[in-house]
Design a protein around this motif. Structure first.
Motif, PDB file in Angstrom:
ATOM      1  N   ILE A 137       0.840  -1.210   0.000  1.00  0.00           N
ATOM      2  CA  ILE A 137       0.000   0.000   0.000  1.00  0.00           C
ATOM      3  C   ILE A 137       0.877   1.263   0.000  1.00  0.00           C
ATOM      4  O   ILE A 137       0.524   2.284  -0.596  1.00  0.00           O
ATOM      5  CB  ILE A 137      -1.005  -0.035   1.178  1.00  0.00           C
ATOM      6  N   ASN A 138       2.045   1.179   0.641  1.00  0.00           N
ATOM      7  CA  ASN A 138       2.973   2.317   0.600  1.00  0.00           C
ATOM      8  C   ASN A 138       3.451   2.583  -0.826  1.00  0.00           C
ATOM      9  O   ASN A 138       3.597   3.737  -1.235  1.00  0.00           O
ATOM     10  CB  ASN A 138       4.188   2.055   1.494  1.00  0.00           C
TER      11      ASN A 138
ATOM     12  N   MET B 167       4.199   6.461  -1.404  1.00  0.00           N
ATOM     13  CA  MET B 167       4.976   6.826  -0.216  1.00  0.00           C
ATOM     14  C   MET B 167       6.268   6.029  -0.151  1.00  0.00           C
ATOM     15  O   MET B 167       7.089   6.219   0.746  1.00  0.00           O
ATOM     16  CB  MET B 167       4.142   6.586   1.054  1.00  0.00           C
ATOM     17  N   ASP B 168       6.438   5.133  -1.099  1.00  0.00           N
ATOM     18  CA  ASP B 168       7.661   4.327  -1.166  1.00  0.00           C
ATOM     19  C   ASP B 168       7.838   3.894  -2.620  1.00  0.00           C
ATOM     20  O   ASP B 168       6.901   4.001  -3.427  1.00  0.00           O
ATOM     21  CB  ASP B 168       7.510   3.106  -0.234  1.00  0.00           C
TER      22      ASP B 168
ATOM     23  N   ALA C 142       9.744  14.427  -4.622  1.00  0.00           N
ATOM     24  CA  ALA C 142       8.863  15.581  -4.875  1.00  0.00           C
ATOM     25  C   ALA C 142       7.769  15.202  -5.879  1.00  0.00           C
ATOM     26  O   ALA C 142       6.595  15.563  -5.706  1.00  0.00           O
ATOM     27  CB  ALA C 142       9.682  16.754  -5.389  1.00  0.00           C
TER      28      ALA C 142
ATOM     29  N   THR D 236       5.210  13.034  -4.279  1.00  0.00           N
ATOM     30  CA  THR D 236       4.308  13.851  -3.447  1.00  0.00           C
ATOM     31  C   THR D 236       3.207  14.459  -4.315  1.00  0.00           C
ATOM     32  O   THR D 236       2.025  14.440  -3.958  1.00  0.00           O
ATOM     33  CB  THR D 236       5.109  14.970  -2.738  1.00  0.00           C
ATOM     34  N   ARG D 237       3.622  14.999  -5.462  1.00  0.00           N
ATOM     35  CA  ARG D 237       2.642  15.631  -6.352  1.00  0.00           C
ATOM     36  C   ARG D 237       1.629  14.602  -6.865  1.00  0.00           C
ATOM     37  O   ARG D 237       0.407  14.853  -6.850  1.00  0.00           O
ATOM     38  CB  ARG D 237       3.388  16.290  -7.531  1.00  0.00           C
TER      39      ARG D 237
ATOM     40  N   ARG E 106       0.837  11.715  -5.499  1.00  0.00           N
ATOM     41  CA  ARG E 106       0.003  11.258  -4.379  1.00  0.00           C
ATOM     42  C   ARG E 106      -1.099  12.278  -4.073  1.00  0.00           C
ATOM     43  O   ARG E 106      -2.253  11.930  -3.872  1.00  0.00           O
ATOM     44  CB  ARG E 106       0.900  11.070  -3.144  1.00  0.00           C
ATOM     45  N   ARG E 107      -0.713  13.549  -4.082  1.00  0.00           N
ATOM     46  CA  ARG E 107      -1.650  14.627  -3.773  1.00  0.00           C
ATOM     47  C   ARG E 107      -2.796  14.665  -4.803  1.00  0.00           C
ATOM     48  O   ARG E 107      -3.946  14.901  -4.468  1.00  0.00           O
ATOM     49  CB  ARG E 107      -0.855  15.934  -3.823  1.00  0.00           C
TER      50      ARG E 107
ATOM     51  N   LEU F 104      -5.923   8.915   0.998  1.00  0.00           N
ATOM     52  CA  LEU F 104      -5.430   7.943   1.990  1.00  0.00           C
ATOM     53  C   LEU F 104      -6.329   7.891   3.221  1.00  0.00           C
ATOM     54  O   LEU F 104      -6.734   8.921   3.750  1.00  0.00           O
ATOM     55  CB  LEU F 104      -4.010   8.333   2.424  1.00  0.00           C
TER      56      LEU F 104
ATOM     57  N   ALA G 195      -6.198  19.040   3.484  1.00  0.00           N
ATOM     58  CA  ALA G 195      -5.894  18.324   2.236  1.00  0.00           C
ATOM     59  C   ALA G 195      -6.127  19.240   1.040  1.00  0.00           C
ATOM     60  O   ALA G 195      -5.376  19.197   0.062  1.00  0.00           O
ATOM     61  CB  ALA G 195      -6.760  17.074   2.141  1.00  0.00           C
TER      62      ALA G 195
ATOM     63  N   TYR H 243      -5.765  22.499   1.154  1.00  0.00           N
ATOM     64  CA  TYR H 243      -4.703  23.509   1.197  1.00  0.00           C
ATOM     65  C   TYR H 243      -3.444  23.014   0.485  1.00  0.00           C
ATOM     66  O   TYR H 243      -2.832  23.753  -0.292  1.00  0.00           O
ATOM     67  CB  TYR H 243      -4.394  23.856   2.666  1.00  0.00           C
ATOM     68  N   TYR H 244      -3.071  21.759   0.739  1.00  0.00           N
ATOM     69  CA  TYR H 244      -1.848  21.252   0.099  1.00  0.00           C
ATOM     70  C   TYR H 244      -2.096  20.770  -1.334  1.00  0.00           C
ATOM     71  O   TYR H 244      -1.145  20.459  -2.045  1.00  0.00           O
ATOM     72  CB  TYR H 244      -1.228  20.150   0.961  1.00  0.00           C
TER      73      TYR H 244
ATOM     74  N   ARG I 195     -11.701  13.641   4.187  1.00  0.00           N
ATOM     75  CA  ARG I 195     -10.420  14.270   3.831  1.00  0.00           C
ATOM     76  C   ARG I 195      -9.790  13.576   2.621  1.00  0.00           C
ATOM     77  O   ARG I 195      -9.244  14.225   1.727  1.00  0.00           O
ATOM     78  CB  ARG I 195      -9.472  14.191   5.036  1.00  0.00           C
TER      79      ARG I 195
END
Lengths: 430, 233
Positions: B46-47, B52-53, B73, B76-77, B79-80, B85, B105, B107-108, B149
């Motif tokens: 799942i990571n 996340m990995d 980076a 992160t983009r 995933r966002r 999650l 969530a 905001y980022y 979220r």
């Protein structure tokens, strides 16, 4: 949202943030106090050192050359008494604290009823001269302010007319010829002028002056028939410690570029003040009394260095303390910060969040610390120098920069921790 | 069309192979359960799917993009933008209210919008509790905030790590019902779970052991019935 998070974090972490603010208060207050004292201490240390006497001596150029080259004393070259007051008209006139024109020579000393006849040095000078300058400025100056260490038995002579027939004598001379306060003496010059005087005081200088007779300048001029003439001027001035520019200028001012000359001329280096004195004293050559001037510079430099060291050490101490507190706070919040990363926050956004919290806390601590530092500076000023320290506005900028750098430096370990923080390590409860 | 493909994915930690040569394809709109005993590699998987990995070897194609070699980076983009999650321990920020936790969530991702966050909370039945702090909410309510979220940025995949692990049966039923509605709306759902009942309600279930897929079970035939039973709680 950003602000809301910061404010809520600050409210939630009150005790930690108060600790950070307290650390900043301590560091900033110490830095503010030290920098203010450092900037204001120059004149104060200088004034303290003025008790050790003049740091500039002005002589006739011929007398100065003969003295420097051959070690000979020249008795027939004189400066003009009226030029002495011009010292206060130079660019750095305000820095000239005290000065005294001196007429030196030798006279025959005799005493009625005593088997005494000796040729002794005589120094005629302004004792406590009150003068009004052309600008209207009133001035009190004279030897008394330049000889604060003298131990006087009896009284100082004054500028009063009554004291034109009074003298002071050095204690070596007094011991040698058994002269006491109140004794009558007769002073005779080579040109036949004779004056009967009373010993008003016996001083202990600790130097050659203990062998001499001290009179008012007018008395000495009448006795020696040298009206309006003086041999030298002793000057006590507030100066800035020499640097390379000052040393270069002292050797040869004409070797300076126009820009260097302007900088040098407008800085209170002892060489610049000497140069300006020579511009107003006819035939005069002004020389720094190196021992005094250099001691002042050395003490001032060392005092400044001490203040800088204390500021640096307190800043390092604050940075270390802040570092521990921020790192502890970030570790405690690692799950929350890891979550933000998982939700899509970039490293820089999280670092910005933490830095903003710390900066706001630091700013609050910095403001309190600044005012506390001003109070510390005044306590130091009163305790050490007996006067208030002038608050320099530039300190706000300097302390602001120090605060910023200390906070950033203190945040580095926490930032490194945040960069390395992996959401997977904190979100699965492992 | 697959929205997610794992091709020969392995994850190696020193001498430990957490995942070993995994091949998996998930279509858009699928509901997949990942099950297996502790240490079977569920969380590692799942990571990796959740950006996340990264895998030690093999490739992970998410929405047509190979994410296995992306830097932190970029992950992160991605995933966002593409992943929502949900965690077993909820991971709500304790000093923010329910609606603020949802807005974080946003905001980022782009920009906070309170009205939109309130709508997301309404979807999970928590509009009335929007201004309560996590500590004032029950476990089930906290998990519903966590789902709101996860959904607020309209992710392509909803990824749950034991989303019902800390819930009682009633709240488990409520959460499964929310998943059912999201599945009806076409959201792709991937859930890691220990709970066989929660595992059984998915369209498809894979079972991991020692980092390998040992079973890949199509539950389409029983999907509707099991879901109906579970949703009732």
């Amino acid at each position: 949202m950003f602000l809301r998070m910061i404010l809520k974090t600050l409210a939630r972490q009150k005790s930690k943030m108060l600790m950070i603010a307290f650390t900043v208060v301590l560091g900033v207050s110490l830095s503010t106090a030290m920098i203010n004292v450092m900037l204001g201490v120059g004149d104060k240390v200088n004034r303290e050192l003025k008790v050790y006497g003049a740091n500039i001596n002005v002589k006739h150029k011929d007398a100065a050359i003969m003295g420097e080259l051959y070690g000979l004393g020249v008795n027939d070259k004189f400066l003009y008494e009226e030029d002495a007051l011009k010292l206060k008209t130079i660019f750095w006139g305000f820095n000239i604290i005290d000065f005294a024109p001196i007429l030196e020579s030798k006279i025959i000393l005799t005493a009625p009823g005593k088997n005494l006849r000796a040729e002794v040095p005589i120094n005629g000078t302004w004792i406590e001269k009150h003068a009004i300058l052309q600008t209207g400025e009133e001035l009190n100056t004279g030897l008394r302010a330049l000889r604060t260490w003298w131990d006087v038995k009896g009284e100082w002579i004054s500028e009063n007319e009554a004291d034109l027939n009074s003298v002071m004598i050095g204690n070596s001379l007094a011991s040698k010829y058994n002269i006491n306060v109140g004794d009558a003496l007769r002073l005779s010059s080579n040109n036949g002028v004779v004056k009967n005087v009373i010993v008003k005081g016996i001083y202990n200088d600790g130097g050659n002056a203990d062998e001499a007779v001290l009179t008012n300048l007018t008395t000495a001029q009448e006795l020696l028939n040298l009206s309006g003439k003086i041999s030298s001027i002793e000057v006590s001035a507030l100066t800035t410690p020499d640097n390379d520019l000052a040393r270069k200028a002292a050797q040869n001012p004409s070797s300076l570029s126009a820009e260097e000359y302007e900088t040098w001329y407008c800085t209170a280096y002892v060489s610049a003040i000497c140069h300006q004195i020579q511009e107003v004293v006819r035939d005069g050559v002004a020389r720094a009394v190196r021992q005094v001037a250099e001691s002042e510079g050395t003490i001032l430099n060392k005092t400044t260095l001490l203040m800088i060291l204390i500021t640096i050490l307190s800043s390092i101490g604050s940075a270390l303390a802040i570092s521990n507190l921020i790192t502890a706070s970030v570790i405690e919040r690692s799950q929350e910060l890891g979550l933000l990363k998982a939700l899509g926050a970039y490293n820089y956004q999280i670092i910005l969040l933490v830095l903003a919290e710390v900066m706001l806390t630091g700013l609050a601590g910095g403001i309190v610390g600044y005012f506390l530092g001003i109070a510390f500076a005044q306590i130091i000023g009163q305790t050490v120098f007996g006067s208030y320290i002038e608050i320099a506005q530039v300190v706000i900028l300097i302390v602001g920069i120090i605060l910023f750098l200390v906070t950033i430096a203190g945040s580095i370990p926490a930032i490194r921790y945040l960069m390395a923080l992996k959401p997977t390590e904190v979100l699965h409860g492992k | 069309m697959p929205i997610l493909e794992l091709k020969n994915v392995s994850k190696i930690y020193g001498s430990l192979r957490a995942l070993s040569d995994i091949n998996l394809s998930v279509n858009a709109g699928d509901w997949l359960s990942i099950m297996g005993p502790s240490g079977s590699g569920k969380t590692t998987m799942i990571n990796i799917i959740g950006c996340m990995d990264t895998p030690s070897t093999g490739s992970v194609i998410l929405d047509g993009v190979d994410i296995s070699k992306e830097n932190a980076a970029n992950l992160t983009r991605i995933r966002r933008d593409k992943i929502g999650l949900i965690f077993q321990q909820f991971h709500l920020i304790s000093y923010l209210t329910a609606v603020e936790n949802v807005m974080i969530a946003q905001y980022y991702h782009s920009m906070p919008d309170e009205a939109e966050a309130m709508e997301a909370l309404e979807k999970v039945g928590l509009r009335e509790r929007a201004h309560h702090l996590p500590a004032q909410l029950s476990g089930g309510e906290q998990q519903r905030v966590c789902i709101a979220r996860a959904l607020i940025n309209s992710p392509q995949i909803l990824l749950g790590d034991e989303p019902t692990g800390n819930l009682d049966e009633e709240n488990e039923g409520i959460v499964v019902d929310i998943f059912r509605r999201l599945h009806d709306e076409g959201v792709t759902i991937i859930i890691v779970t220990h709970d066989p009942e929660v595992g059984d309600v998915a369209q498809r279930k894979i079972i991991l052991e020692h980092g390998k897929v040992i079973q890949d079970i199509d539950q389409s035939a029983t999907f509707g019935e099991a879901l109906k039973l579970k949703s009732k709680g």
